[in-house]
Write a protein that holds these residues in place. Structure first.
Motif, PDB file in Angstrom:
ATOM      1  N   GLU A  92      -2.972   0.938  11.821  1.00 35.17           N
ATOM      2  CA  GLU A  92      -3.672   0.671  10.582  1.00 35.17           C
ATOM      3  C   GLU A  92      -3.401   1.753   9.537  1.00 35.17           C
ATOM      4  O   GLU A  92      -2.962   1.477   8.426  1.00 35.17           O
ATOM      5  CB  GLU A  92      -5.177   0.642  10.897  1.00 35.17           C
ATOM      6  N   ALA A  93      -3.619   3.005   9.930  1.00 36.53           N
ATOM      7  CA  ALA A  93      -3.585   4.101   8.958  1.00 36.53           C
ATOM      8  C   ALA A  93      -2.167   4.416   8.504  1.00 36.53           C
ATOM      9  O   ALA A  93      -1.937   4.711   7.333  1.00 36.53           O
ATOM     10  CB  ALA A  93      -4.230   5.350   9.554  1.00 36.53           C
ATOM     11  N   MET A  94      -1.223   4.360   9.421  1.00 37.89           N
ATOM     12  CA  MET A  94       0.126   4.806   9.076  1.00 37.89           C
ATOM     13  C   MET A  94       1.172   3.982   9.806  1.00 37.89           C
ATOM     14  O   MET A  94       1.845   4.482  10.702  1.00 37.89           O
ATOM     15  CB  MET A  94       0.241   6.289   9.445  1.00 37.89           C
ATOM     16  N   PRO A  95       1.327   2.710   9.402  1.00 33.26           N
ATOM     17  CA  PRO A  95       2.336   1.877  10.073  1.00 33.26           C
ATOM     18  C   PRO A  95       3.733   2.365   9.696  1.00 33.26           C
ATOM     19  O   PRO A  95       3.939   2.810   8.564  1.00 33.26           O
ATOM     20  CB  PRO A  95       2.099   0.473   9.492  1.00 33.26           C
ATOM     21  N   LEU A  96       4.652   2.301  10.629  1.00 30.55           N
ATOM     22  CA  LEU A  96       6.025   2.711  10.339  1.00 30.55           C
ATOM     23  C   LEU A  96       6.972   1.571  10.691  1.00 30.55           C
ATOM     24  O   LEU A  96       6.856   0.959  11.750  1.00 30.55           O
ATOM     25  CB  LEU A  96       6.408   3.961  11.141  1.00 30.55           C
ATOM     26  N   PHE A  99      -4.704   8.713  11.968  1.00 26.06           N
ATOM     27  CA  PHE A  99      -5.252   7.622  12.774  1.00 26.06           C
ATOM     28  C   PHE A  99      -6.542   7.124  12.131  1.00 26.06           C
ATOM     29  O   PHE A  99      -7.384   7.928  11.728  1.00 26.06           O
ATOM     30  CB  PHE A  99      -5.611   8.112  14.185  1.00 26.06           C
ATOM     31  N   SER A 100      -6.694   5.811  12.073  1.00 25.07           N
ATOM     32  CA  SER A 100      -7.991   5.229  11.713  1.00 25.07           C
ATOM     33  C   SER A 100      -8.799   5.098  13.002  1.00 25.07           C
ATOM     34  O   SER A 100      -8.286   5.336  14.092  1.00 25.07           O
ATOM     35  CB  SER A 100      -7.800   3.849  11.080  1.00 25.07           C
ATOM     36  N   LYS A 101     -10.031   4.665  12.847  1.00 21.94           N
ATOM     37  CA  LYS A 101     -10.866   4.461  14.034  1.00 21.94           C
ATOM     38  C   LYS A 101     -10.214   3.439  14.977  1.00 21.94           C
ATOM     39  O   LYS A 101     -10.176   3.616  16.180  1.00 21.94           O
ATOM     40  CB  LYS A 101     -12.246   3.965  13.584  1.00 21.94           C
ATOM     41  N   ALA A 135      -1.537   4.093   4.652  1.00 17.04           N
ATOM     42  CA  ALA A 135      -1.702   2.755   4.082  1.00 17.04           C
ATOM     43  C   ALA A 135      -3.160   2.319   3.976  1.00 17.04           C
ATOM     44  O   ALA A 135      -3.437   1.154   3.694  1.00 17.04           O
ATOM     45  CB  ALA A 135      -0.915   1.742   4.934  1.00 17.04           C
ATOM     46  N   VAL A 136      -4.084   3.237   4.222  1.00 13.61           N
ATOM     47  CA  VAL A 136      -5.512   2.890   4.120  1.00 13.61           C
ATOM     48  C   VAL A 136      -6.206   3.908   3.205  1.00 13.61           C
ATOM     49  O   VAL A 136      -5.691   5.004   3.011  1.00 13.61           O
ATOM     50  CB  VAL A 136      -6.221   2.895   5.509  1.00 13.61           C
ATOM     51  N   PRO A 137      -7.378   3.550   2.646  1.00 12.26           N
ATOM     52  CA  PRO A 137      -8.130   4.535   1.856  1.00 12.26           C
ATOM     53  C   PRO A 137      -8.482   5.733   2.738  1.00 12.26           C
ATOM     54  O   PRO A 137      -8.694   5.589   3.943  1.00 12.26           O
ATOM     55  CB  PRO A 137      -9.396   3.766   1.446  1.00 12.26           C
ATOM     56  N   LYS A 138      -8.528   6.920   2.117  1.00 10.25           N
ATOM     57  CA  LYS A 138      -8.726   8.146   2.887  1.00 10.25           C
ATOM     58  C   LYS A 138      -9.989   8.123   3.745  1.00 10.25           C
ATOM     59  O   LYS A 138     -10.038   8.722   4.813  1.00 10.25           O
ATOM     60  CB  LYS A 138      -8.747   9.354   1.956  1.00 10.25           C
ATOM     61  N   GLY A 139     -11.004   7.419   3.255  1.00 11.41           N
ATOM     62  CA  GLY A 139     -12.260   7.355   3.996  1.00 11.41           C
ATOM     63  C   GLY A 139     -12.127   6.714   5.366  1.00 11.41           C
ATOM     64  O   GLY A 139     -12.964   6.915   6.248  1.00 11.41           O
ATOM     65  N   GLN A 140     -11.064   5.931   5.543  1.00 12.52           N
ATOM     66  CA  GLN A 140     -10.903   5.239   6.836  1.00 12.52           C
ATOM     67  C   GLN A 140     -10.155   6.068   7.877  1.00 12.52           C
ATOM     68  O   GLN A 140     -10.029   5.667   9.035  1.00 12.52           O
ATOM     69  CB  GLN A 140     -10.159   3.916   6.629  1.00 12.52           C
ATOM     70  N   LYS A 174       0.785  -1.251   0.000  1.00 10.73           N
ATOM     71  CA  LYS A 174       0.000   0.000   0.000  1.00 10.73           C
ATOM     72  C   LYS A 174       0.812   1.293   0.000  1.00 10.73           C
ATOM     73  O   LYS A 174       0.273   2.351  -0.299  1.00 10.73           O
ATOM     74  CB  LYS A 174      -0.929   0.042   1.239  1.00 10.73           C
ATOM     75  N   VAL A 175       2.075   1.218   0.396  1.00 13.76           N
ATOM     76  CA  VAL A 175       2.845   2.464   0.527  1.00 13.76           C
ATOM     77  C   VAL A 175       4.029   2.449  -0.452  1.00 13.76           C
ATOM     78  O   VAL A 175       5.001   1.728  -0.241  1.00 13.76           O
ATOM     79  CB  VAL A 175       3.359   2.643   1.982  1.00 13.76           C
ATOM     80  N   PRO A 176       3.918   3.233  -1.526  1.00 14.03           N
ATOM     81  CA  PRO A 176       4.988   3.213  -2.546  1.00 14.03           C
ATOM     82  C   PRO A 176       6.374   3.504  -1.965  1.00 14.03           C
ATOM     83  O   PRO A 176       7.371   2.904  -2.397  1.00 14.03           O
ATOM     84  CB  PRO A 176       4.574   4.327  -3.513  1.00 14.03           C
ATOM     85  N   PHE A 177       6.439   4.379  -0.987  1.00 17.17           N
ATOM     86  CA  PHE A 177       7.734   4.702  -0.372  1.00 17.17           C
ATOM     87  C   PHE A 177       8.421   3.437   0.137  1.00 17.17           C
ATOM     88  O   PHE A 177       9.615   3.211  -0.112  1.00 17.17           O
ATOM     89  CB  PHE A 177       7.521   5.698   0.783  1.00 17.17           C
TER      90      PHE A 177
END
Lengths: 143, 431
Positions: B292-296, B102-104, B78-83, B33-36
């Protein structure tokens, strides 16, 4: 019969000794005796001056680290063996000498010795008992 | 007391199984999900399936502050913007802020691990928390708020400032717990004194969580004494959910770092290799295992700490880290030894007879000189006492940094005083 001595902490910086002496000169304070103890990094300037309390104030005003200590000032005859005689008295009395410095008066046959021992009172007693002339504050400050 | 006893006391074996499972999922996710991250994997020839054990983590690329900035604002999502339901930012000392999403579920995980921390400190639903951190883009106040609500205690979202109102809130509602910066805690005690309020008799305080600025163990003890409360150290960073990443238990000996949510590494900031033994000091590197939203992956925190080896009497199996002692950016090397200015600072601070200002000079012969101002009160005119002080500092420093420094004693006020970030290290070897 203790005499006030001014101790100044001096870091090893160019001109710092000069600055201290200049401050005293400008304040019209006369230096009677002087000694420097030093390591490579810093030193202590010890002074007997005409007005110790005022000297402390003017030095502190320009941020010198200053401490007043009591020391003993005595008169010894200005001839070979004069000082060793005094030290022998102290040694007999089991007094540890922390430091000692001397200055010779212009005219007299006497030398003035400034010394500090761990405990001053018993040292003074031992010296008095041996007949050594101990100088009073006034005598020392205006030599 | 435990918030989630099963997870908090999970056997090391099961905890590590959980970690490897979550690590694999995280790696696969960022690869897809993350091109970087995908590009980084391609560059080094690593495939997600190469990660089979926890040791394989060292094959993964690091993520740095610069990477976060380069991918500003949402390149690492790493998630769709809606999440995505929440944005926080972290202000760096330079340049653009870092944007963190942050996701929910992320908000819930952050609140849940905060709840573990609060229960660990002895809080219950009967407690009343006055949250005196800034609500807003900064994670500190909100994550604490959500965690405390999970515990079920009454939260007073006071925010910072307005000291008289803070004090009357404490009086009116019987606040038992403060979330506060250490400097404000010290300041507030002064205000109370001027108002004739005795924080020990007139208030119901039991504990405080202090943070968001560096402080020493002495400051902690001082706050504890002023208010007669327990003060708990905590560790957190916005990149990893904010506060509550690590927290002290009742033992007050190191901060348990929630290893079901983070994979912990301590590395040598020079070689970037793991330190040789557990317990050795190095830079803390964290991989998020449950974001979920931004794993590092392998995020270099720049924070210097060490793992405390051994089990904690409280029963939690999640390992503890020591108080953060510095930033890896400040590190220098002298005769092959890594040294942080903060190590030297700590030694000097523990010596009453020297001031707070100091300077470290490294010269061409690889010698280190520590210059420190004596305090006015210590000078008694006795040379021996100066020499003793110099020897004492030299000895303590040698024990800490393993190199014998030259110690110079200076007159108070002779070192330049700094506003803000001080330039403590003068490295003449680079000239």
């Amino acid at each position: 019969m203790k005499v006030k001595q001014i101790s100044i902490f001096l870091e090893n910086k160019k001109g710092r000794l000069y600055e201290a002496l200049q401050v005293l000169g400008e304040a019209n304070i006369n230096i009677r005796a002087l000694s420097i103890a030093d390591t490579a990094e810093y030193g202590i300037l010890r002074l007997i001056v005409s007005e110790p309390d005022r000297a402390k104030k003017v030095l502190q005003k320009v941020n010198f680290v200053v401490q007043e200590n009591d020391v003993i000032a005595i008169c010894v005859s200005d001839q070979p063996g004069g000082l060793s005689h005094v030290l022998n008295i102290l040694q007999q009395a089991e007094m540890n000498v922390e430091y000692v410095y001397a200055f010779v008066q212009k005219k007299g046959e006497k030398a003035v010795v400034v010394l500090r021992t761990e405990k001053l009172e018993p040292a003074i007693k031992a010296l008095e008992k041996a007949g050594i002339q101990i100088l009073k504050e006034k005598e020392v400050y205006c030599i | 007391m435990f918030w989630n006893k099963e997870i908090e006391t999970l056997s090391r074996k099961k905890l590590e199984e959980l970690q490897i499972d979550r690590l694999k999922k995280t790696v696969k996710k960022v690869y897809d999900k993350v091109p970087f991250y995908k590009n980084k994997f391609m560059e080094t020839g690593i495939k997600p399936q190469d990660i089979q054990s926890l040791k394989d983590v060292t094959k993964l690329p690091f993520t740095t502050n610069d990477d976060l900035r380069a991918n500003f604002p949402d390149g690492l999502v790493a998630v769709p913007k809606g999440q995505i339901i929440r944005l926080h930012t972290s202000s760096g000392t330079t340049g653009k802020p870092k944007a963190l999403f942050f996701s929910k579920k992320d908000v819930d995980v952050a609140a849940d691990q905060m709840a573990r921390c609060l229960i660990m400190s002895g809080m219950t639903s009967e407690d009343i928390l006055q949250n005196m951190m800034t609500y807003g883009l900064f994670t500190g106040a909100l994550v604490m708020h959500y965690g405390a609500e999970k515990v079920g205690c009454l939260v007073i979202p006071a925010g910072p400032g307005n000291s008289e109102r803070q004090i009357s809130l404490m009086q009116d509602f019987g606040t038992t717990t403060l979330h506060i910066t250490p400097s404000y805690a010290l300041y507030l005690a002064d205000i109370m004194e001027s108002m004739g309020i005795d924080p020990i008799k007139d208030l119901k305080l039991k504990r405080a969580f202090v943070g968001s600025e560096p402080y020493t163990e002495e400051t902690r003890k001082k706050i504890e004494a002023l208010y007669d409360i327990d003060v708990y150290n905590s560790y957190g960073l916005s990149e990893m959910n904010g506060p509550g990443v690590g927290f002290e238990c009742g033992e007050k000996h190191g901060m348990h770092l929630w290893e079901d949510n983070y994979l912990v590494e301590i590395i040598d900031p020079q070689t970037l290799l793991p330190v040789k033994e557990e317990g050795q000091v190095g830079e803390l590197v964290l991989t998020s295992l449950n974001r979920e939203a931004m794993p590092l992956l392998r995020y270099r925190t720049r924070d210097i700490t060490s793992i405390i080896p051994g089990k904690c009497p409280c029963g939690r199996t999640h390992r503890r880290i020591n108080r953060i002692t510095g930033r890896s950016d400040d590190m220098f090397i002298i005769r092959g030894v890594n040294v942080f200015p903060q190590q030297i600072e700590r030694i000097l601070m523990s010596t009453q007879r020297v001031g707070k200002n100091y300077q470290i000079v490294l010269d061409a012969l690889d010698d280190i000189t520590v210059r420190v101002e004596i305090s006015k009160d210590m000078f008694d005119g006795n040379m021996e006492h100066l020499v003793d002080l110099q020897k004492e500092i030299t000895g303590k420093l040698k024990a800490e940094i393993l190199v014998t420094p030259k110690v110079e004693l200076l007159e108070p006020g002779s070192l330049p005083s700094f506003e803000g970030k001080a330039k403590r290290v003068i490295d003449k070897r680079k000239l």
